[in-house]
Write a protein that holds these residues in place. Structure first.
Motif, short mmCIF file in Angstrom:
data_model
loop_
_atom_site.label_atom_id
_atom_site.label_comp_id
_atom_site.label_asym_id
_atom_site.label_seq_id
_atom_site.Cartn_x
_atom_site.Cartn_y
_atom_site.Cartn_z
N TYR A 69 2.20 13.62 10.11
CA TYR A 69 2.36 12.23 9.67
C TYR A 69 1.17 11.37 10.09
CZ TYR A 69 4.72 7.84 8.62
OH TYR A 69 5.05 6.62 8.08
N ILE A 70 0.62 11.65 11.27
CA ILE A 70 -0.49 10.84 11.78
C ILE A 70 -1.74 10.97 10.92
CG2 ILE A 70 -1.32 12.64 13.32
CD1 ILE A 70 -2.14 10.52 15.29
N ALA A 71 -1.87 12.05 10.15
CA ALA A 71 -3.05 12.22 9.30
C ALA A 71 -3.13 11.07 8.29
CB ALA A 71 -3.01 13.57 8.59
N GLY A 72 -1.99 10.69 7.75
CA GLY A 72 -1.97 9.56 6.83
C GLY A 72 -2.34 8.26 7.52
N ASP A 73 -1.87 8.10 8.77
CA ASP A 73 -2.20 6.88 9.52
C ASP A 73 -3.70 6.76 9.76
OD1 ASP A 73 0.47 6.06 9.79
OD2 ASP A 73 0.76 7.33 11.54
N ILE A 74 -4.33 7.88 10.06
CA ILE A 74 -5.77 7.88 10.31
C ILE A 74 -6.53 7.50 9.03
CG2 ILE A 74 -7.74 9.37 10.83
CD1 ILE A 74 -5.86 10.88 12.76
N ALA A 75 -6.15 8.11 7.92
CA ALA A 75 -6.81 7.80 6.65
C ALA A 75 -6.54 6.35 6.25
CB ALA A 75 -6.31 8.75 5.57
N TYR A 76 -5.37 5.86 6.59
CA TYR A 76 -5.00 4.48 6.26
C TYR A 76 -5.88 3.49 7.02
CZ TYR A 76 -1.84 0.44 5.54
OH TYR A 76 -1.30 -0.77 5.21
N PHE A 77 -6.13 3.77 8.31
CA PHE A 77 -7.02 2.91 9.08
C PHE A 77 -8.41 2.90 8.47
CE2 PHE A 77 -10.44 2.74 12.23
CZ PHE A 77 -10.29 1.43 12.66
N GLN A 78 -8.91 4.08 8.11
CA GLN A 78 -10.25 4.16 7.52
C GLN A 78 -10.30 3.37 6.21
OE1 GLN A 78 -11.68 8.01 6.05
NE2 GLN A 78 -13.59 7.67 7.17
N ASP A 79 -9.23 3.41 5.45
CA ASP A 79 -9.17 2.66 4.19
C ASP A 79 -9.23 1.16 4.46
OD1 ASP A 79 -8.20 2.78 1.10
OD2 ASP A 79 -7.21 1.12 2.14
N LYS A 80 -8.52 0.69 5.48
CA LYS A 80 -8.54 -0.74 5.81
C LYS A 80 -9.94 -1.20 6.19
CE LYS A 80 -3.76 -1.23 7.49
NZ LYS A 80 -2.91 -1.55 8.64
N PHE A 139 0.84 -1.19 0.00
CA PHE A 139 0.00 0.00 0.00
C PHE A 139 0.88 1.24 0.00
CE2 PHE A 139 -2.73 3.33 1.46
CZ PHE A 139 -4.01 2.97 1.07
N HIS A 140 0.64 2.15 -0.94
CA HIS A 140 1.45 3.35 -1.07
C HIS A 140 0.87 4.51 -0.26
CE1 HIS A 140 4.17 2.06 -4.42
NE2 HIS A 140 3.26 1.11 -4.46
N GLU A 141 1.66 5.00 0.68
CA GLU A 141 1.22 6.12 1.51
C GLU A 141 0.81 7.32 0.66
OE1 GLU A 141 3.03 9.24 4.85
OE2 GLU A 141 4.33 7.73 3.91
N ASN A 142 1.58 7.56 -0.38
CA ASN A 142 1.33 8.74 -1.20
C ASN A 142 -0.08 8.74 -1.80
OD1 ASN A 142 2.41 11.21 -2.37
ND2 ASN A 142 2.34 10.15 -4.34
N SER A 143 -0.63 7.54 -2.03
CA SER A 143 -1.97 7.45 -2.63
C SER A 143 -3.04 8.04 -1.72
CB SER A 143 -2.30 5.99 -2.97
OG SER A 143 -2.49 5.22 -1.79
N LEU A 144 -2.81 8.01 -0.41
CA LEU A 144 -3.77 8.57 0.52
C LEU A 144 -3.88 10.08 0.36
CD1 LEU A 144 -2.73 6.57 3.71
CD2 LEU A 144 -4.86 6.27 2.42
N HIS A 145 -2.77 10.71 0.00
CA HIS A 145 -2.78 12.17 -0.17
C HIS A 145 -3.30 12.55 -1.55
CE1 HIS A 145 -0.51 12.89 3.58
NE2 HIS A 145 0.12 11.78 3.27
N THR A 146 -2.83 11.86 -2.59
CA THR A 146 -3.24 12.23 -3.95
C THR A 146 -4.70 11.91 -4.22
OG1 THR A 146 -2.47 10.09 -4.79
CG2 THR A 146 -0.90 11.92 -4.84
N SER A 147 -5.27 10.91 -3.52
CA SER A 147 -6.67 10.55 -3.75
C SER A 147 -7.64 11.40 -2.95
CB SER A 147 -6.89 9.07 -3.37
OG SER A 147 -6.75 8.90 -1.97
#
Length: 559
Positions: free
Chosen positions: A314-325, A259-267
């Motif tokens: 940095y934690i903003a990506g972690d939060i979005a990542y959890f929601q994605d999972k 899973f690419h972290e960058n995709s959370l920001h660009t999407s």
């Protein structure tokens, strides 16, 4: 009472409880005084019996009885079952149990009939688990901390799947943020023949990747600044990540999802998650920034999610990542993180609660540091990475099997010193050699039996009640404990329990091998005892192979 074939400690616990219910019912006593689960343990002194239970001590007071009186009733009833050869009251009310030979034989039969499936269960059937581990930054080779998670995480995934879970192994590819910029600037410096930036990365691998970037795009250094940075980022990060994946694959660890972290920001996933948390009140505004109320869930302080300059932390990506999972349908998200990530437990549980989820849908496992020791001294430098010891350094020193096993056999809660001298030895001092040698010895016994033309026949027809030697009893009971060990390792997320069990099984086997002769000698006829012992040999071999397979370690036929 009906005949009960005892196979595992769990089945023995069921037998004891069923018998207790029968005993109390026939005396008109309250069966609800019994605990829901009966504890069954192996006594430290084998002379006290094969197993023991404290059921009478737990229940007698509620029934208005003395523990020894209740234990006596249970002993009398259990001794009448086919599974129990003897039941004796000990001390203040403990009950010591000796298994009938036929019941012990059922353990051997069960292991052989189940084959590769012996030890598997359904405790986690229907659960969809996202298991994220390693997730090292793509700025250098896998260091020892990541190596520990590569071995433990892969083993845990296998163990969870063996209990019926649907497991997705996931690697979070950190391809956004300041560490990538430092990596790219280090590559550009190396390509120019300049020293690494003060905050950059060193090591021979940086020069190798920089050279490969130039080979693939010869004009990269002559590009304008932003284009040059992007060229080195695009090619260099890709090369580094390909190298990481290659190293992990050769280590026996592969992933279902990268899973690419960058995709959370660009999407826009990060922005959407932040807005949702603002609306729910999980974020509050102070000092120009937006903060997560993570102290409500065990964190030592609330965490900035959106900084005062408007940029996501940095934690903003972690939060979005959890929601994605969770959006992908996982009902449990397990994160395996390093020792410096303890604060993530509170913040990720806070994020789960903020999204209306059960905080227990998040589990965070924290792994402690790993050190290599050689000749009694720490090994601190890598030939290739320069500053840290890597996965490949460990594999080069001891091999894949020993490297994996050395990382798995200790609890991740404690720091680990891996003695390279010990794990390089081809002797019983080396734990992985000890276990693998037991399997090779078992395989050799099976080959020898085949070369002698011994037909074992169907194990269902074998007289396994002939296995009455004390060493046979110890080996059989250890084989019988395997399913419970796997279940406990899955429940507690502790693969090291399985490694230590395999060492106990290997010990029981070696002792049996040195005491009980399985093959006929010279012109001796093949007896039913020979057949029974060869079936026991093959059952032990099956369990060792199954256990090593769950750890991702090979089970050699010859050594």
């Amino acid at each position: 009472m009906p005949k009960i074939c005892w196979v595992t400690p769990a089945a023995l616990a069921d037998l004891v409880r069923t018998t207790a219910v029968h005993v109390l019912s026939t005396r008109g006593l309250d069966t609800t005084a019994l605990p829901a689960a009966v504890t069954i343990e192996r006594p430290r002194n084998p002379e006290h019996g094969d197993y023991a239970t404290n059921l009478a001590l737990q229940s007698a007071k509620r029934l208005g009885l003395s523990p020894r009186e209740l234990a006596g009733w249970l002993a009398e009833a259990l001794a009448e079952t086919d599974a129990i050869a003897a039941a004796e009251v000990a001390g203040p009310g403990f009950l010591n149990l000796r298994l009938a030979a036929d019941a012990q034989g059922d353990i051997v039969r069960a292991a052989l009939q189940a084959g590769d499936d012996y030890g598997r269960g359904e405790a986690l059937a229907g659960r969809s688990i996202n298991l994220e581990f390693v997730s090292a930054n793509p700025t250098g080779p896998i260091h020892l901390g990541g190596t520990r998670w590569a071995a433990v995480g892969d083993a845990l995934g296998r163990i969870l799947a063996a209990q019926g879970a649907q497991v997705t192994r996931e690697y979070y590819f950190n391809d956004a943020g300041a560490q990538i910029d430092r990596f790219v600037r280090s590559l550009i410096a190396a390509a120019k023949g300049e020293p690494a930036p003060e905050d950059g990365y060193g090591g021979a691998y940086i020069a190798d990747i920089a050279a490969e970037v130039l080979r693939r795009e010869p004009s990269a250094l002559s590009l304008p600044g932003a284009e040059r940075h992007e060229a080195f980022r695009r090619i260099g990060v890709g090369l580094m990540f390909d190298e990481i994946k290659r190293s992990l694959h050769e280590f026996g660890t592969d992933f279902d999802v990268y899973f690419h972290e960058n995709s959370l920001h660009t999407s826009g996933a990060v922005s959407r998650a932040v807005e949702q948390l603002k609306e729910s009140g999980a974020l509050y505004h102070a000092d120009g920034a937006w903060w997560l109320r993570s102290t409500e869930y065990g964190d030592d302080k609330d965490r900035v999610v959106i900084k005062s300059d408007g940029q996501p932390a940095y934690i903003a990506g972690d939060i979005a990542y959890f929601q994605d999972k969770r959006g992908r349908g996982f009902d449990l998200c397990i994160y395996m993180l390093g020792a410096d990530h303890h604060g993530y437990i509170g913040r990720l549980k806070a994020a789960a609660a903020a999204f209306g989820d059960d905080p227990d849908s998040v589990e965070v496992l924290i792994g402690q540091m790993v050190n290599l020791v050689k000749d009694g001294k720490p090994v601190r430098m890598s030939k290739r990475a320069g500053t840290v010891v890597t996965l490949e350094d460990l594999v080069d020193a001891v091999g894949v099997d020993a490297a994996r096993y050395s990382m798995i056999r200790s609890s991740v809660d404690s720091s680990l010193d891996v003695d390279l001298d010990l794990f390089s030895k081809r002797s019983n001092e080396n734990p992985v050699f000890y276990v693998q040698y037991a399997h090779a010895r078992l395989a050799s016994m099976a080959r020898n039996a085949a070369e002698l033309g011994i037909d074992l026949g169907d194990v269902a027809d074998a007289d396994l009640g002939l296995l009455t030697h004390d060493r046979e009893g110890e080996l059989i009971r250890t084989i019988g404990e395997f399913p419970a060990v796997v279940a406990t390792a899955a429940e507690l997320r502790e693969p090291h329990r399985l490694a230590r069990y395999l060492e106990s099984l290997a010990s029981a086997y070696h002792k049996w091998y040195d005491t009980c002769r399985a093959l006929p000698q010279g012109d001796e006829p093949v007896t039913p005892l020979n057949i029974a012992r060869l079936h026991l040999n093959n059952a032990a071999r099956q369990v060792l192979a199954n256990g090593l397979g769950l750890l991702g370690v090979t089970a050699p036929e010859r050594m």
